[in-house]
Design a protein around this motif. Structure first.
Motif, PDB file in Angstrom:
ATOM      1  N   GLU A  17     -30.736 -19.630 -11.669  1.00  0.00           N
ATOM      2  CA  GLU A  17     -31.568 -18.853 -12.721  1.00  0.00           C
ATOM      3  C   GLU A  17     -31.018 -19.075 -14.234  1.00  0.00           C
ATOM      4  O   GLU A  17     -29.832 -19.274 -14.369  1.00  0.00           O
ATOM      5  N   PRO A  18     -32.114 -19.191 -15.223  1.00  0.00           N
ATOM      6  CA  PRO A  18     -31.343 -19.402 -16.410  1.00  0.00           C
ATOM      7  C   PRO A  18     -30.395 -18.247 -17.197  1.00  0.00           C
ATOM      8  O   PRO A  18     -30.601 -17.170 -16.592  1.00  0.00           O
ATOM      9  N   THR A  19     -29.509 -19.089 -17.806  1.00  0.00           N
ATOM     10  CA  THR A  19     -28.643 -18.003 -18.312  1.00  0.00           C
ATOM     11  C   THR A  19     -28.737 -17.727 -19.935  1.00  0.00           C
ATOM     12  O   THR A  19     -28.065 -16.699 -20.728  1.00  0.00           O
ATOM     13  N   ILE A  68     -34.822  -7.539 -24.679  1.00  0.00           N
ATOM     14  CA  ILE A  68     -35.951  -8.578 -24.559  1.00  0.00           C
ATOM     15  C   ILE A  68     -36.715  -8.019 -23.371  1.00  0.00           C
ATOM     16  O   ILE A  68     -36.337  -7.297 -22.375  1.00  0.00           O
ATOM     17  N   SER A  69     -38.040  -8.602 -23.249  1.00  0.00           N
ATOM     18  CA  SER A  69     -38.878  -8.233 -22.344  1.00  0.00           C
ATOM     19  C   SER A  69     -40.071  -9.265 -22.493  1.00  0.00           C
ATOM     20  O   SER A  69     -40.610  -9.350 -23.625  1.00  0.00           O
ATOM     21  N   PHE A 122     -32.259 -10.453 -16.221  1.00  0.00           N
ATOM     22  CA  PHE A 122     -33.674 -10.396 -16.479  1.00  0.00           C
ATOM     23  C   PHE A 122     -34.439 -11.514 -15.876  1.00  0.00           C
ATOM     24  O   PHE A 122     -35.562 -10.951 -15.174  1.00  0.00           O
ATOM     25  N   ARG A 123     -34.169 -12.453 -15.829  1.00  0.00           N
ATOM     26  CA  ARG A 123     -35.003 -13.652 -15.157  1.00  0.00           C
ATOM     27  C   ARG A 123     -34.920 -13.739 -13.720  1.00  0.00           C
ATOM     28  O   ARG A 123     -35.776 -14.215 -13.063  1.00  0.00           O
ATOM     29  N   GLN A 124     -33.939 -13.013 -13.074  1.00  0.00           N
ATOM     30  CA  GLN A 124     -33.942 -12.789 -11.681  1.00  0.00           C
ATOM     31  C   GLN A 124     -35.052 -11.643 -11.180  1.00  0.00           C
ATOM     32  O   GLN A 124     -35.612 -11.783 -10.447  1.00  0.00           O
ATOM     33  N   LEU A 125     -35.476 -10.974 -12.214  1.00  0.00           N
ATOM     34  CA  LEU A 125     -36.271  -9.872 -11.773  1.00  0.00           C
ATOM     35  C   LEU A 125     -37.759 -10.148 -12.566  1.00  0.00           C
ATOM     36  O   LEU A 125     -38.853  -9.781 -11.727  1.00  0.00           O
ATOM     37  N   TYR A 126     -37.746 -10.981 -13.409  1.00  0.00           N
ATOM     38  CA  TYR A 126     -39.132 -11.313 -14.089  1.00  0.00           C
ATOM     39  C   TYR A 126     -39.121 -12.989 -14.234  1.00  0.00           C
ATOM     40  O   TYR A 126     -38.285 -13.436 -14.838  1.00  0.00           O
ATOM     41  N   THR A 184     -38.672  -1.707 -19.434  1.00  0.00           N
ATOM     42  CA  THR A 184     -37.949  -2.085 -18.673  1.00  0.00           C
ATOM     43  C   THR A 184     -37.348  -3.228 -19.353  1.00  0.00           C
ATOM     44  O   THR A 184     -36.965  -4.356 -18.768  1.00  0.00           O
ATOM     45  N   ALA A 185     -36.921  -3.300 -20.576  1.00  0.00           N
ATOM     46  CA  ALA A 185     -36.279  -4.111 -21.438  1.00  0.00           C
ATOM     47  C   ALA A 185     -34.688  -4.217 -21.132  1.00  0.00           C
ATOM     48  O   ALA A 185     -34.242  -3.201 -20.680  1.00  0.00           O
ATOM     49  N   PHE A 186     -34.272  -5.471 -21.267  1.00  0.00           N
ATOM     50  CA  PHE A 186     -33.170  -5.924 -21.068  1.00  0.00           C
ATOM     51  C   PHE A 186     -32.034  -6.206 -22.242  1.00  0.00           C
ATOM     52  O   PHE A 186     -33.020  -6.731 -22.993  1.00  0.00           O
ATOM     53  N   PRO A 187     -30.912  -6.147 -22.220  1.00  0.00           N
ATOM     54  CA  PRO A 187     -29.989  -6.697 -23.517  1.00  0.00           C
ATOM     55  C   PRO A 187     -30.418  -7.927 -23.283  1.00  0.00           C
ATOM     56  O   PRO A 187     -30.217  -8.658 -22.320  1.00  0.00           O
ATOM     57  N   ALA A 188     -30.479  -8.797 -24.419  1.00  0.00           N
ATOM     58  CA  ALA A 188     -30.421 -10.434 -24.548  1.00  0.00           C
ATOM     59  C   ALA A 188     -29.119 -10.994 -23.780  1.00  0.00           C
ATOM     60  O   ALA A 188     -29.464 -11.716 -23.212  1.00  0.00           O
ATOM     61  N   SER A 189     -28.038 -10.267 -23.957  1.00  0.00           N
ATOM     62  CA  SER A 189     -26.937 -10.762 -23.049  1.00  0.00           C
ATOM     63  C   SER A 189     -27.134 -10.934 -21.624  1.00  0.00           C
ATOM     64  O   SER A 189     -26.305 -11.549 -20.801  1.00  0.00           O
ATOM     65  N   SER A 190     -28.019  -9.968 -21.026  1.00  0.00           N
ATOM     66  CA  SER A 190     -28.310 -10.047 -19.528  1.00  0.00           C
ATOM     67  C   SER A 190     -29.596 -10.866 -19.267  1.00  0.00           C
ATOM     68  O   SER A 190     -30.112 -10.458 -18.253  1.00  0.00           O
ATOM     69  N   TYR A 191     -29.473 -11.920 -20.027  1.00  0.00           N
ATOM     70  CA  TYR A 191     -30.929 -12.792 -19.715  1.00  0.00           C
ATOM     71  C   TYR A 191     -30.745 -13.267 -18.180  1.00  0.00           C
ATOM     72  O   TYR A 191     -31.835 -13.361 -17.577  1.00  0.00           O
TER      73      TYR A 191
END
Length: 815
Positions: free
Chosen positions: A374-376, A778-779, A231-235, A221-228
């Motif tokens: 959430e962090p961006t 990222i993950s 990503f942090r909403q989920l992890y 479930t890796a995310f593009p770094a631009s979608s941080y």
């Protein structure tokens, strides 16, 4: 009656036509099979084409069957001839042209393949598979930008084409990665993966004794770094794995609250009392008296909180570490000003010291926009690099250290300027040869505007320069380093001065039937050198046969500081370069490819300065493709279990994570396309391994032997060249012998050093997932993987290499 008699014939003809049309579609399927392209789209019935098929169908079918058999047996060029014959019989059939191009491409004749693809596009401009195959051919030719444009064109024609999408994702195209994530979410694919991940993670917790051996579920479930933010909403940052044998150490947190408003102070205090680790104490300094009640009301019921008000202005301005010395604890965390701790931060710091020999520990950070929850954005770091640290403190202002380490550091008594005190502390740790580990998780967060990070970095430059100047003075290096910049308007630039004697340099350049490029390269070396009279070039001609090139070699040999040596044996890169080193008698040698151009003025002085350092064993340069994207900014280990060039395909002016592509820094290895060393070190280490690593991995092997001796392998962007990669040798994967040789060399270097060494990269955070190019996806790493990274970063190079190399490794090299 006559009409009735014709009916069976008409039906028979209709049946034959139907079979031929089906055959045509089947042939199109071959041209667009998953091996080579997209699924075919249904075509409308063309009566005239069907009649034509009646005439040529049997002959074409026979050619196609024979072509497939030749293709499957690896005889691509012979198969191309049959597809060409089929195309001449059925010139309207685009698929035959594409297949002919495919066979020529697989046979290494890329230019001829492009002609067939272009012919196919003339017939059918929007044929998705043709554009896809053009993209593949362009990629093989090294024309990456044009290849990506072709893949994008495929997606315009066929938005669901998985092959073009995957090529763009592998190339690190952010837009396509984001599109893929969006498609997964729309189609509920992400929910399925998240559900599966949650179940597997639960199983991992129940089976903790084998969790370290399981695959990293996060990579699914890796995310593009631009979608941080998404990503942090989920992890969330994972908790540290429990260690029953290690009691958590008591941690003292010293937090400078100077300048915090009510909201910032409450955020800081809330992050302390919400820690998952209970054994902590905190000292808050610089609290606005008007806001002191916010701390006092909690300190009444929680004895772990203390607010320290200075009795004088001098006491208020003392550095945070001075307050830490007043309250002894096993571990001290100096928290970044205006930062807040993640709830697992102190637990992770405690685990880092328990699981490793680190004296000092740093961590990653993240940023939250005002009003957001959430962090961006984030900063993911690797092992602390003393060379990068001279240019900038890229490891943040939150530093954890053992109390005994704090006591032995030679720290400045000056306070007030946090950027100075933090840089001074890290530089003092370097002077003390302290072991510095890194937690690859964002344990500290900041709230601020989008440009807040850049503003803070600029504001920190002046304080950092003061710390560097102090460090150079205490280290006896003030006379060996020139500093420039270090203000809000200019980043600090560090230049190592060469010895006064200006040691001579020999550049060793193997070439074969590529002398025009070689001459241009040699000319650029002399033109850009600060001391051309101290420069020599050793050209090793490995069997040039072209008359024009032989004439140019004679012209080159007339240069007073150029020598040409003939070597007609089979190409052995290691052996040829060893010959060049044997023939040279200068203190410094540079091994270089012939297909380059020097861009950096004074490059020779840069190399002299770096190689004047006793701790440096090898130096590599920044190499660019002709389109001003990066070909090499050092070599990374641990990318899909292998090695990859750092910064690959990034714009030349992009800084990269922590500015790694614009700073002189230490690398796991550098490419032999431009590799500088002291000749004495090269001879002592035995040169390149010409027996077991004749072409590939010999540069990696030499760099590992350099590091094994405790010397640094350094990458510097201050020496930059254009590099037309493999222009003179061709492409290895298109030649069966070369491909087999490359696999054998890979097996050989893994046997020598161990596979594990090539699966770890201490300079890159494991938050970056290796499913595509570096620094795209990222993950969060699994907790045990994070602990492994802490141990890895806390180890020295030589100890890390020796602990991972097979016990029987013998470095027997020969020219």
């Amino acid at each position: 009656m006559r009409g009735a008699g014709l009916t069976p014939k008409i039906r028979k003809i209709g049946s034959l036509v139907s079979k031929l049309v089906t055959s045509e579609r089947a042939a199109a399927t071959v041209a667009s099979s998953p091996r080579t392209g997209t699924s075919p789209k249904p075509r409308s019935f063309d009566a005239r084409k069907a009649v034509s098929w009646l005439r040529v169908g049997p002959r074409v079918a026979s050619l196609v069957r024979r072509a497939r058999a030749l293709r499957d047996s690896g005889r691509q060029l012979e198969a191309a001839e049959l597809y060409e014959a089929a195309s001449k019989i059925a010139p309207w059939h685009v698929g035959f042209k594409v297949q002919c191009g495919n066979m020529l491409k697989d046979g290494g004749r890329l230019e001829d393949a492009m002609e067939w693809y272009q012919s196919a596009l003339t017939d059918q401009p929007d044929h998705a598979d043709t554009h896809l195959q053009i993209g593949h051919a362009l990629k093989l030719s090294g024309r990456r930008s044009e290849a990506l444009a072709s893949y994008r064109r495929v997606l315009v024609i066929d938005p669901d084409n998985p092959h073009a999408s995957w090529e763009l994702i592998q190339a690190g195209e952010i837009e396509e990665q984001v599109r893929g994530i969006s498609a997964q979410m729309t189609g509920h694919g992400l929910e399925t993966m998240l559900s599966l991940s949650a179940e597997v993670e639960a199983m991992r917790r129940r089976l903790s004794e084998i969790a370290g051996e399981l695959p990293d579920i996060a990579s699914l479930t890796a995310f593009p770094a631009s979608s941080y933010r998404l990503f942090r909403q989920l992890y969330d940052v994972p908790p540290q794995p429990p260690d029953p044998s290690a009691a958590p150490s008591e941690i003292l947190v010293v937090a400078d609250a100077t300048g915090l408003d009510a909201e910032g102070l409450h955020r800081l205090v809330g992050s302390l009392v919400g820690q998952s680790l209970e054994r902590w104490r905190a000292v808050l300094i610089g609290v606005d008296p008007a806001l002191a009640v916010a701390v006092e009301r909690l300190a009444r019921v929680d004895g772990r909180l203390e607010m320290r008000m200075g009795a004088s202005a001098e006491a208020d301005s003392s550095p945070e570490w001075a307050h830490a010395r007043q309250t002894p604890a096993e571990t001290v965390v100096l928290l970044a000003r205006v930062g807040a701790l993640h709830r697992h931060a102190l637990a992770w710091f405690s685990a880092a010291f328990a699981a490793s020999e680190a004296d000092v520990v740093t961590c990653d950070e993240e940023w939250i926009l005002p009003g957001e929850s959430e962090p961006t954005a984030f900063e993911a770091r690797g092992r602390l690099d003393p060379d990068m640290l001279l240019s900038e403190n890229s490891w943040g202002a939150t530093i954890a250290l053992r109390n005994e380490t704090l006591e032995r550091l030679d720290l400045s008594q000056d306070g007030g300027d946090a950027s100075f005190t933090r840089s001074d502390l890290l530089l003092s740790a370097v002077r003390a040869d302290a072991s510095i580990g890194h937690v690859p998780l964002p344990l500290v967060s900041f709230v601020g505007a989008e440009d807040g990070r850049e503003t803070a970095m600029r504001a920190a430059r002046a304080g950092h320069r003061r710390a560097v100047e102090r460090h150079l003075g205490l280290s006896g290096l003030s006379g060996r380093i020139d500093l420039a910049g270090g203000s809000a308007d200019a980043a600090l630039r560090v230049r190592w001065r060469p010895d006064a004697g200006a040691e001579k340099i020999t550049v060793i350049v193997p070439t074969r039937d590529n002398v025009a490029d070689c001459k241009a390269f040699v000319d650029s070396l002399f033109a850009q050198a600060a001391r051309p009279e101290k420069l020599h070039c050793q050209i090793i001609d490995n069997g040039t046969t072209v008359a024009a090139d032989l004439a140019l070699l004679e012209e080159l040999a007339e240069h007073p500081r150029v020598r040409v040596r003939r070597d007609d044996g089979a190409f052995n890169w290691s052996h040829v370069n060893n010959l060049g080193a044997e023939d040279s008698d200068t203190p410094l040698v540079v091994f270089a490819n012939d297909d380059m151009l020097m861009r950096s003025a004074g490059w020779d002085e840069t190399l002299r300065g770096l190689l004047a350092r006793e701790d440096v064993g090898a130096v590599g340069a920044k190499l660019l493709y002709g389109d001003d994207t990066v070909q090499h900014a050092g070599v990374l280990f641990g990318w899909k279990g292998s090695v990859i060039h750092d910064g690959l395909y990034e714009p030349a002016d992009r800084a990269g994570p922590s500015g790694r592509w614009t700073k002189t820094r230490r690398a796991s290895a550098v490419t032999g396309a431009f590799l500088a060393m002291r000749r004495a070190d090269f001879v002592r280490l035995g040169g390149f391994d010409a027996r077991r690593l004749p072409v590939g991995y010999s540069d990696i092997d030499l760099c590992l032997r350099v590091r094994e001796q405790g010397l640094a392998v350094v990458f510097t962007p201050d020496v930059t060249l254009y590099h037309h990669e493999s222009k003179s040798r061709g492409l290895d994967h298109l030649d069966p012998e070369r491909a087999a040789r490359s696999r054998a060399e890979r097996t050989g270097i893994e046997a020598r050093w161990g596979k594990r060494l090539f699966s770890e990269e201490p300079t890159v955070s494991p938050i970056w997932i290796d499913a595509t190019l570096p620094y795209r996806l990222i993950s969060f790493p699994a907790p045990r993987k994070a602990l492994d990274f802490i141990r890895l970063t806390a180890s020295t190079d030589s100890r890390m290499i020796k602990s991972r190399a097979p016990a029987a490794a013998v470095h027997d090299v020969s020219g």
